[in-house]
Design a protein around this motif. Sequence first.
Motif, PDB file in Angstrom:
ATOM      1  N   GLN A 150      29.596  45.992  33.725  1.00 23.11           N
ATOM      2  CA  GLN A 150      30.140  44.711  33.958  1.00 23.11           C
ATOM      3  C   GLN A 150      31.455  44.652  34.588  1.00 23.11           C
ATOM      4  O   GLN A 150      32.354  45.530  33.921  1.00 23.11           O
ATOM      5  N   ILE A 151      31.681  43.871  35.377  1.00 20.10           N
ATOM      6  CA  ILE A 151      33.170  43.696  35.974  1.00 20.10           C
ATOM      7  C   ILE A 151      34.018  42.511  35.509  1.00 20.10           C
ATOM      8  O   ILE A 151      33.589  41.602  35.627  1.00 20.10           O
ATOM      9  N   HIS A 152      35.206  42.779  34.768  1.00 21.40           N
ATOM     10  CA  HIS A 152      36.102  41.800  34.366  1.00 21.40           C
ATOM     11  C   HIS A 152      37.384  41.494  35.237  1.00 21.40           C
ATOM     12  O   HIS A 152      37.822  42.535  35.464  1.00 21.40           O
ATOM     13  N   GLY A 153      37.552  40.633  35.568  1.00 19.50           N
ATOM     14  CA  GLY A 153      38.518  40.344  36.514  1.00 19.50           C
ATOM     15  C   GLY A 153      38.189  39.602  37.559  1.00 19.50           C
ATOM     16  O   GLY A 153      37.303  38.892  37.994  1.00 19.50           O
ATOM     17  N   SER A 154      39.466  38.824  38.553  1.00 22.93           N
ATOM     18  CA  SER A 154      39.391  37.921  39.517  1.00 22.93           C
ATOM     19  C   SER A 154      38.833  38.717  40.765  1.00 22.93           C
ATOM     20  O   SER A 154      38.921  39.879  40.779  1.00 22.93           O
ATOM     21  N   ARG A 155      38.720  37.843  41.932  1.00 26.40           N
ATOM     22  CA  ARG A 155      38.417  38.333  43.256  1.00 26.40           C
ATOM     23  C   ARG A 155      39.771  39.183  43.826  1.00 26.40           C
ATOM     24  O   ARG A 155      39.491  40.250  44.337  1.00 26.40           O
ATOM     25  N   GLN A 156      40.979  38.649  43.379  1.00 31.46           N
ATOM     26  CA  GLN A 156      42.234  39.326  43.710  1.00 31.46           C
ATOM     27  C   GLN A 156      42.323  40.600  43.141  1.00 31.46           C
ATOM     28  O   GLN A 156      42.568  41.638  43.938  1.00 31.46           O
ATOM     29  N   GLU A 157      42.015  40.683  41.687  1.00 27.78           N
ATOM     30  CA  GLU A 157      41.946  41.953  41.055  1.00 27.78           C
ATOM     31  C   GLU A 157      41.062  42.853  41.827  1.00 27.78           C
ATOM     32  O   GLU A 157      41.424  44.021  41.542  1.00 27.78           O
ATOM     33  N   ALA A 158      39.877  42.448  42.216  1.00 27.36           N
ATOM     34  CA  ALA A 158      38.977  43.330  42.934  1.00 27.36           C
ATOM     35  C   ALA A 158      39.627  43.868  44.288  1.00 27.36           C
ATOM     36  O   ALA A 158      39.573  44.946  44.267  1.00 27.36           O
ATOM     37  N   ASP A 160      42.672  44.319  44.750  1.00 21.27           N
ATOM     38  CA  ASP A 160      43.718  45.235  44.540  1.00 21.27           C
ATOM     39  C   ASP A 160      43.413  46.490  43.772  1.00 21.27           C
ATOM     40  O   ASP A 160      43.845  47.364  43.358  1.00 21.27           O
ATOM     41  N   GLY A 161      41.939  46.562  43.497  1.00 14.56           N
ATOM     42  CA  GLY A 161      41.548  47.683  42.602  1.00 14.56           C
ATOM     43  C   GLY A 161      41.803  47.631  41.260  1.00 14.56           C
ATOM     44  O   GLY A 161      42.220  48.728  40.656  1.00 14.56           O
ATOM     45  N   MET A 162      42.008  46.481  40.641  1.00 18.73           N
ATOM     46  CA  MET A 162      42.661  46.135  39.495  1.00 18.73           C
ATOM     47  C   MET A 162      41.692  45.477  38.464  1.00 18.73           C
ATOM     48  O   MET A 162      41.960  44.915  37.350  1.00 18.73           O
ATOM     49  N   LEU A 163      40.399  45.768  38.529  1.00 24.52           N
ATOM     50  CA  LEU A 163      39.442  45.232  37.667  1.00 24.52           C
ATOM     51  C   LEU A 163      39.086  46.042  36.523  1.00 24.52           C
ATOM     52  O   LEU A 163      39.891  47.379  36.286  1.00 24.52           O
ATOM     53  N   ILE A 164      38.424  45.431  35.467  1.00 22.44           N
ATOM     54  CA  ILE A 164      38.244  46.178  34.323  1.00 22.44           C
ATOM     55  C   ILE A 164      36.800  46.594  34.444  1.00 22.44           C
ATOM     56  O   ILE A 164      36.122  45.424  34.439  1.00 22.44           O
ATOM     57  N   ILE A 165      36.377  47.844  34.236  1.00 19.24           N
ATOM     58  CA  ILE A 165      34.838  48.013  34.133  1.00 19.24           C
ATOM     59  C   ILE A 165      34.304  48.403  32.719  1.00 19.24           C
ATOM     60  O   ILE A 165      34.750  49.117  31.973  1.00 19.24           O
TER      61      ILE A 165
END
Length: 318
Positions: A150-158, A160-165
Amino acid sequence: RPVVTRPETQVIDMSSRSNTLADREIVPSEQTFGFLGLGMMGSTIVKDLIYTGHKVVVWNRTIDKCQPFAEAGAEVKDTPMDVVEAADVIFCCVSDPKGAKDLVFGNCGVLQLKDLNNKAYVEMSTIDPDTSLDIGEGIKQCNGRYLEAQIHGSRQEAADGMLIILAGGDRSVFEECHSCFKTIAKNTFFLGTDIGNACKVNLILQTILGVSLVGLAEALALADRFSISLNDIIDIFDLTSMKSPMLLAKGKEMAKGDFNPQQPLSHMQRDLRLVLNMAENLDQSMPVTSITNEVFKHTKRLGYSEHDSSAVFVRSRF
Ligand code: NA7
């Protein structure tokens, strides 16, 4: 009723690169990665995977969205089943549990292949634990391996490679996805082999987000009624111990009336619905989340489904 204009369709710019990503040392896995679903999140993730040298095969229901990826080097397939045939690890990233199930159990879906020959299936769409268990069971019965990621974060965070998985299920799949997860996330958690745990944690985080956004929207609407500058409130809020990067960003969006979708309102309401269904099965009382869900539902009815979840402010101002 306010006059609502749809947010502009965001087009993925294949030439722009995130600085965050450029700084990261990533050795791409040599496996072939399939990707089902090139919405805003999916296409942002695939762009990052191509940029970091992964071999990618894609499919999207609306075929036009595949074109930029074909030009950037991805192979495009006609059906989800074709992607599974061509790839070792297959990611799915679509809108909701129904879409996620359609891609596995539906016509031309993944399980039409009957024998998955130990291939790995990774569910990234936001889904509830029961849906994840059903998908995992179907994949395993056809000799596949399953991971919920499951991916936690916004489209911008995606971008920037800054999601939490938040991952759970088959540990070997988790390890095979290492270079992909390193590309798109700042933190990756393996929450155990039990399927459903990662979905639960993701939805719990979304509950915190949804309830906080409605609280923020109501407080700013009250300030507005007093003709107190919203920017002043946000500046003061920034100096308090209550501040968080997310609430500050959303507060600024509310003050500007800029609801460009980073986390679409329809997705937020879908998540709250999934949370309440989970709670219902446990007889867990969630009065504040229930009201929060009603607030998001009403904002959807006002025409803000495709805007950012910060558009909940529009309703609070009534
Ligand atoms: P978007 O931008 O709303 O995109 C949704 C994607 O899901 C898009 O590719 C859709 O295809 C696809 N979709 C939706 N329903 C189906 C069905 N039934 N069958 C096949 N494909 C479908 O969402 P995001 O990319 O921002 O988010 C995707 C997920 O990541 C979501 O669960 C988030 O919570 C996390 P289309 O292009 O419309 O043909």
